[in-house]
Design a protein around this motif. Structure first.
Motif: not given
Length: 221
Positions: A92-96
């Motif tokens: 998953p590409d959780f926001s950074v």
């Protein structure tokens, strides 16, 4: 790190400690490790679309708004049967975001790895996604990922504006220097002015158009 957050009866697992059962950890923040993956996707599909798709000959990605996949963190077991139907998953590409407090950026990197580890524990093939903010996140973003393996990055929305492009380029350079990947899966554009140096170094670049790019092509056609 303990794999449970309480030993008392009826104590709820409020931070999904079960996800990191049997995990090993990397770095002083103890980021869960994802085992190396060497498969190369033939096709990608967004998580929100995968939930209702019958075409399972693809790898599921999370390069979309967090609101569309936050549910997998809240109830991962609910979506495991769906994900197991597909060829594999990009973690998953959780926001950074750079304007997020650093601890929140680190937390989202942790969540990426925790879910990636858990999916592997449940026999799902996982390619680790690597997402960085500014230079403070470079080391953490690479934690838990094996060197000389396949990784994935998302370029969509990161290189069109000159003000954003340098952050992507510098972050990618730091990632490649530290992880020395054999293959980079790119969701979005992979222009030569950014990726030619990695191709010249022998890294296999596998590019997939974003859903936005595909929609624009459909309009033109």
């Amino acid at each position: 790190m303990s794999t449970t957050n309480c030993t008392r009866n009826e104590c709820k697992d409020v931070f999904n400690a079960f996800l990191v059962k049997n995990a090993t950890y990397d770095g002083n923040l103890e980021i869960p490790c994802i085992k190396p993956e060497y498969q190369i996707p033939n096709k990608l599909i967004a998580f929100s679309k995968a939930l209702r798709s019958s075409d399972t000959n693809a790898w599921v990605h999370f390069y979309e708004d967090d609101v569309k996949f936050e549910r997998i963190w809240k109830n991962p077991s609910k979506y495991l049967p769906v994900l197991k139907k597909f060829k594999g998953v990009i973690s998953p590409d959780f926001s950074v975001y750079r304007d997020m407090p650093l601890v929140m950026q680190q937390w989202n990197i942790y969540r990426d790895r925790a879910l990636g580890h858990w999916l592997q524990e449940n026999s799902v093939s996982v390619i680790p996604n690597v997402r960085v903010g500014d230079s403070r996140t470079y080391d953490t973003a690479c934690c838990g990922i094996a060197k000389h393996s396949t990784i994935a990055v998302g370029s969509h929305g990161c290189i069109k504006l000159l003000s954003e492009r340098s952050y992507f380029q510098n972050g990618l350079r730091a990632i490649v220097s530290k992880l020395e990947p054999t293959t980079i899966v790119v969701y979005g554009t992979a222009p030569d002015y950014i990726f030619s140096e990695y191709i010249a170094a022998g890294i296999n670049i596998i590019q997939f158009d974003s859903d936005f790019m595909l929609s624009r092509k459909a309009v033109v056609d």
